[in-house]
Design a protein around this motif. Structure first.
Motif, mmCIF file in Angstrom:
data_model
loop_
_atom_site.group_PDB
_atom_site.id
_atom_site.type_symbol
_atom_site.label_atom_id
_atom_site.label_comp_id
_atom_site.label_asym_id
_atom_site.label_seq_id
_atom_site.Cartn_x
_atom_site.Cartn_y
_atom_site.Cartn_z
ATOM 1 N N LEU A 58 -15.625 -4.011 -18.160
ATOM 2 C CA LEU A 58 -15.788 -2.561 -17.992
ATOM 3 C C LEU A 58 -16.273 -1.896 -19.269
ATOM 4 O O LEU A 58 -16.822 -0.808 -19.245
ATOM 5 C CB LEU A 58 -14.472 -1.922 -17.545
ATOM 6 N N ARG A 88 -7.848 -8.635 -12.488
ATOM 7 C CA ARG A 88 -7.061 -7.821 -13.404
ATOM 8 C C ARG A 88 -6.289 -6.752 -12.649
ATOM 9 O O ARG A 88 -6.628 -6.391 -11.529
ATOM 10 C CB ARG A 88 -7.947 -7.147 -14.448
ATOM 11 N N SER A 89 -5.256 -6.260 -13.303
ATOM 12 C CA SER A 89 -4.597 -5.055 -12.809
ATOM 13 C C SER A 89 -4.817 -3.971 -13.849
ATOM 14 O O SER A 89 -5.237 -4.248 -14.971
ATOM 15 C CB SER A 89 -3.113 -5.304 -12.593
ATOM 16 N N PHE A 90 -4.548 -2.741 -13.449
ATOM 17 C CA PHE A 90 -4.806 -1.611 -14.344
ATOM 18 C C PHE A 90 -3.492 -0.966 -14.786
ATOM 19 O O PHE A 90 -2.545 -0.882 -14.010
ATOM 20 C CB PHE A 90 -5.667 -0.563 -13.638
ATOM 21 N N SER A 94 -4.889 1.585 -9.989
ATOM 22 C CA SER A 94 -6.251 1.736 -9.506
ATOM 23 C C SER A 94 -6.392 1.006 -8.181
ATOM 24 O O SER A 94 -6.692 -0.179 -8.128
ATOM 25 C CB SER A 94 -7.212 1.173 -10.555
ATOM 26 N N VAL A 95 -6.124 1.752 -7.096
ATOM 27 C CA VAL A 95 -6.264 1.177 -5.762
ATOM 28 C C VAL A 95 -7.152 2.113 -4.946
ATOM 29 O O VAL A 95 -7.663 3.092 -5.462
ATOM 30 C CB VAL A 95 -4.882 1.008 -5.083
ATOM 31 N N LEU A 96 -7.358 1.783 -3.685
ATOM 32 C CA LEU A 96 -8.153 2.655 -2.813
ATOM 33 C C LEU A 96 -7.175 3.512 -2.018
ATOM 34 O O LEU A 96 -6.577 3.039 -1.056
ATOM 35 C CB LEU A 96 -9.025 1.823 -1.869
ATOM 36 N N PRO A 97 -6.989 4.771 -2.423
ATOM 37 C CA PRO A 97 -5.879 5.567 -1.874
ATOM 38 C C PRO A 97 -5.935 5.767 -0.366
ATOM 39 O O PRO A 97 -4.902 5.813 0.281
ATOM 40 C CB PRO A 97 -5.999 6.907 -2.611
ATOM 41 N N ARG A 98 -7.129 5.877 0.210
ATOM 42 C CA ARG A 98 -7.189 6.172 1.638
ATOM 43 C C ARG A 98 -7.392 4.935 2.506
ATOM 44 O O ARG A 98 -7.756 5.039 3.670
ATOM 45 C CB ARG A 98 -8.261 7.232 1.905
ATOM 46 N N PHE A 99 -7.160 3.781 1.920
ATOM 47 C CA PHE A 99 -7.136 2.548 2.692
ATOM 48 C C PHE A 99 -5.682 2.097 2.775
ATOM 49 O O PHE A 99 -4.898 2.347 1.865
ATOM 50 C CB PHE A 99 -7.960 1.459 1.997
ATOM 51 N N ASN A 104 -6.652 -2.680 1.377
ATOM 52 C CA ASN A 104 -6.887 -2.818 -0.054
ATOM 53 C C ASN A 104 -6.985 -4.291 -0.425
ATOM 54 O O ASN A 104 -7.880 -4.697 -1.168
ATOM 55 C CB ASN A 104 -5.731 -2.190 -0.842
ATOM 56 N N ALA A 108 -10.328 -7.439 -1.164
ATOM 57 C CA ALA A 108 -10.383 -8.448 -2.226
ATOM 58 C C ALA A 108 -10.634 -9.829 -1.630
ATOM 59 O O ALA A 108 -11.370 -10.641 -2.188
ATOM 60 C CB ALA A 108 -9.097 -8.434 -3.043
ATOM 61 N N GLU A 162 -1.306 -3.488 -6.708
ATOM 62 C CA GLU A 162 -2.259 -3.907 -7.752
ATOM 63 C C GLU A 162 -2.217 -5.428 -7.909
ATOM 64 O O GLU A 162 -3.249 -6.090 -7.979
ATOM 65 C CB GLU A 162 -1.854 -3.302 -9.105
ATOM 66 N N ILE A 165 -3.631 -7.312 -4.845
ATOM 67 C CA ILE A 165 -5.099 -7.301 -4.836
ATOM 68 C C ILE A 165 -5.625 -8.405 -5.750
ATOM 69 O O ILE A 165 -6.511 -9.183 -5.380
ATOM 70 C CB ILE A 165 -5.644 -5.925 -5.288
ATOM 71 N N THR B 6 -3.522 4.832 9.090
ATOM 72 C CA THR B 6 -4.911 4.811 9.535
ATOM 73 C C THR B 6 -5.662 3.733 8.782
ATOM 74 O O THR B 6 -6.185 3.966 7.714
ATOM 75 C CB THR B 6 -5.632 6.151 9.293
ATOM 76 N N ALA B 7 -5.645 2.555 9.374
ATOM 77 C CA ALA B 7 -6.459 1.492 8.802
ATOM 78 C C ALA B 7 -7.924 1.802 9.075
ATOM 79 O O ALA B 7 -8.791 1.509 8.282
ATOM 80 C CB ALA B 7 -6.084 0.155 9.406
ATOM 81 N N GLU B 202 -14.195 5.488 -2.794
ATOM 82 C CA GLU B 202 -12.813 5.733 -3.199
ATOM 83 C C GLU B 202 -12.579 5.342 -4.647
ATOM 84 O O GLU B 202 -11.880 6.034 -5.376
ATOM 85 C CB GLU B 202 -11.866 4.896 -2.333
ATOM 86 N N ASN B 203 -13.093 4.206 -5.048
ATOM 87 C CA ASN B 203 -12.783 3.700 -6.376
ATOM 88 C C ASN B 203 -13.796 2.639 -6.795
ATOM 89 O O ASN B 203 -13.547 1.439 -6.665
ATOM 90 C CB ASN B 203 -11.358 3.124 -6.367
ATOM 91 N N ARG B 206 -12.587 -0.170 -9.183
ATOM 92 C CA ARG B 206 -11.763 -1.186 -8.548
ATOM 93 C C ARG B 206 -12.654 -2.147 -7.757
ATOM 94 O O ARG B 206 -12.477 -3.367 -7.803
ATOM 95 C CB ARG B 206 -10.758 -0.505 -7.628
ATOM 96 N N ILE B 210 -13.052 -6.252 -8.246
ATOM 97 C CA ILE B 210 -12.712 -7.293 -7.269
ATOM 98 C C ILE B 210 -13.957 -8.068 -6.828
ATOM 99 O O ILE B 210 -13.857 -8.982 -6.028
ATOM 100 C CB ILE B 210 -11.906 -6.788 -6.045
ATOM 101 N N TYR B 212 -17.468 -6.698 -6.247
ATOM 102 C CA TYR B 212 -18.612 -6.119 -5.538
ATOM 103 C C TYR B 212 -19.593 -5.456 -6.500
ATOM 104 O O TYR B 212 -19.189 -4.725 -7.390
ATOM 105 C CB TYR B 212 -18.137 -5.091 -4.517
#
Ligand SMILES: Nc1ncnc2c1ncn2[C@@H]1O[C@H](COP(=O)(O)OP(=O)(O)O)[C@@H](O)[C@H]1O
Ligand SMILES: [Mg+2]
Lengths: 254, 325
Positions: A58, A88-90, A94-99, A104, A108, A162, A165, B6-7, B202-203, B206, B210, B212
């Motif tokens: 990064l 890695r973890s943060f 740092s995740v995808l909040p709306r998944f 999430n 991966a 985290e 993932i 909600t997946a 979203e991120n 992240r 992973i 992408y």
């Protein structure tokens, strides 16, 4: 005839990073062998996160080189390093909040199983992806929360997510940036048990302030201050090192 | 504490709405035949054509967080493909449609390569800049009418058959393309690709760590959306039998964004509703007063501000309020 020495999973050579005039990584060299857990400790601002950011791609180092399993990855973007087995973890979650938690992790898994340039079918009902994701969630005891949106998880659960993932990537090297930051003593204990179980499966770098965790888990400890490695070695040796004691207790001794 | 599970993305939950939308569109010509047929057919044909462009924009904005302020450029490219080829006597859609799609896709690829390196407000600005660039290019095409534009003397044929000649046939042709675009975008949203694209919004950091290559996924989506925009332009040139640089002005791009916000971001079918609401309102108000824009502008702002999920979201939130009791 000597056996050829296997490459360390991670090898860092003389890494330097400065932000303008501020030198944050000041000639760091270290390595991590297969299955080894290498803890990196040091006060806030020592440059631990900056180091992990450079290893994961990064941040671009100002000088020096980074090798993964002998391959020079210094110029590779983060996604290519991930493909080579780096996870890695943060420190700041740092995740995808709306998944959902499951999605999430499934993302991966998806990154490592087949092409993602597929435009048909429902990704969220691919059993192979979901099963592998569920397995990773189970490793961190999050399986009962699989369908909850990541945004709705508690702080401790997000920390665990985290980790799940990262595990789902089946890493060869896992970098953990203060996985216990902000979690209560109970959750820290739980995480130590999880890490204990994972130990040996892959190489790990653990950045952590929780000394219980560090001394319970580490095979080797490096102490970082002002972007430099002050001491590095077995836990007992590092604990007894007078320079470390000064650095950590300095203010109190004055 | 209630935890909503909600997946799947939001749109999956109310399938009844898109089905209703397409039923209404399929039956509209029948109703129109009792009234001002050609006027209504023309209006709804335009609704569907802009619906196609808005749909593609919703894919970018609503699912990818890529707010493009230059989407009308693709509509213009599609339309100009038809008009320019037509002026050279090439009118068959076996040629004009692929050309419209390919040219807009190539333009999306090239500009996307630049735009997608930037984030948020810079992305908006640079897509706007590319949109304006193509607008001025079109205005300077003096052999093809320059600023005045160019008429399309013959609607596209299919293997020589004048399939679009009849307004009603054109209407149903457009409806088929709208349905195809909707189904394509929907499939993309739920697919592996779509999940990566949604995750990147979203991120992105992240997603990169992973494994992408976020930029490439976004560029593919941008190209798809650009090609769908080109399809919309192809149809627009056929419907209006005229093209001009105004088709790709920044105002048009802004209107497309408003349509998407109007219907509800990130629903796909909302983009169709938004296009309908926008064009019908515009039509209605411009019939009432000459200064309709003075009313229309503030109305748009109010709807976008107060109906967070657009018109469809408004219905949803009212329903929720009542069911909570
Ligand atoms: N992007 C940046 N720009 C400027 N300074 C930075 C940046 N990132 C970190 N720093 C500085 O580098 C130093 C080390 O930060 P960091 O690596 O986060 O330390 P640690 O993780 O050990 O607490 C701090 O002084 C911090 O302010
Ligand atoms: Mg840190």
């Amino acid at each position: 005839m000597a056996e050829p020495v296997p490459n360390p999973v991670l090898k860092i050579e003389n890494l330097r990073k400065n932000f303008g005039g501020l030198v944050v990584t000041d000639g760091i060299s270290l390595d991590i062998n297969a299955g080894e857990l290498h803890a990196v400790i040091g006060p806030n601002g020592a440059g631990k996160t900056t180091l992990i950011n450079q290893i994961s791609g990064l941040l671009e180092p100002s000088a020096g080189a980074i090798y993964l399993n002998g391959e020079d990855v210094t110029a590779l973007p983060p996604n290519r390093r991930a493909a080579l087995g780096l996870a890695r973890s943060f420190q700041i979650t740092s995740v995808l909040p709306r998944f959902s938690a499951l999605e999430n992790v499934a993302l991966a898994v998806q990154a490592r199983s087949g092409s993602s340039y597929s435009f048909t079918g429902r990704a969220d009902s691919e059993t192979a992806l979901n099963d592998a994701a569920m397995q990773a969630l189970t490793e961190v005891s999050l399986e009962s929360r699989a369908d909850v949106l990541a945004a709705h998880l508690s702080h401790g659960e997000k920390r665990a997510l985290e980790l799940a993932i990262a595990l789902a990537m089946q890493p060869k090297l896992l970098l953990l940036d203060e996985p216990m930051a902000g979690t209560g003593p109970e959750e820290s204990e739980r995480l130590i048990v999880v890490l204990q179980r994972l130990k040996g499966r892959f190489a790990m770098m653990l950045v952590e302030h929780d000394m219980n965790a560090v001394f319970a888990l580490a095979d080797r400890i490096s102490v970082l201050t002002y972007g430099r490695i002050l001491a590095s070695g077995a836990p007992a040796a590092v604990r007894a090192d007078p320079a470390v004691m000064t650095a950590y207790l300095g203010e109190e001794l004055e | 504490m209630s935890l909503s599970v909600t997946a799947a993305p939001r749109a999956y939950k109310f399938e009844a709405v898109p089905i209703a939308i397409f039923l209404v569109l399929a039956l509209a010509p029948v109703a129109a035949s009792f009234g001002a047929e050609s006027y209504l057919l023309g209006l709804f044909t335009r609704v569907m054509i802009y619906g196609i462009a808005a749909l593609a924009l919703d894919l970018l904005c609503g699912y990818g967080g890529l707010v493009s302020f230059g989407h009308a450029a693709f509509v213009g490219i599609g339309a100009y493909s038809v008009a320019i080829l037509g002026s050279h006597g090439i009118t068959d859609m076996t040629v004009t449609l692929p050309v419209a799609l390919i040219v807009s896709a190539v333009f999306a690829f090239l500009t996307g390569t630049v735009c997608l390196r930037t984030k948020s407000v810079y992305f908006i600005m640079i897509t706007l800049a590319f949109g304006q660039m193509i607008y001025f290019v079109a205005g300077s095409l003096s052999p093809y009418g320059g600023d005045d534009g160019l008429t399309v003397s013959l609607r596209s044929t299919l293997f020589g058959f004048p399939v679009f000649e009849n307004d009603r046939a054109l209407y149903y042709g457009v409806l088929l393309f709208l349905l195809a675009s909707y189904l394509l975008c929907r499939a993309i949203v739920y697919s592996r690709f779509g999940r990566v694209f949604r995750g990147a919004r979203e991120n992105p950091t992240r997603m990169a760590t992973i494994g992408y290559d976020v930029f490439r996924y976004q560029r593919v989506a941008y190209v798809i959306a650009g090609a769908i925009g080109g399809l919309s332009g192809f149809l627009l040139a056929n419907a209006t039998e005229f093209v001009s640089p105004a088709y790709m002005s920044w105002q048009r791009s802004g209107e497309l964004i408003i349509m998407v916000l109007f219907g509800g971001l990130g629903t796909l079918h909302g983009a169709i509703v938004g296009a309908a609401a926008f064009l019908l309102l515009e039509d209605l108000l411009s019939g009432v007063t000459e200064n309709w824009k003075l009313i229309f502008g503030p109305m748009l702002v109010l709807i976008v501000l107060f109906a967070r999920g657009g018109l469809l979201g408004l219905g949803q939130s009212i329903k929720e309020r009542f069911s909570r009791g």
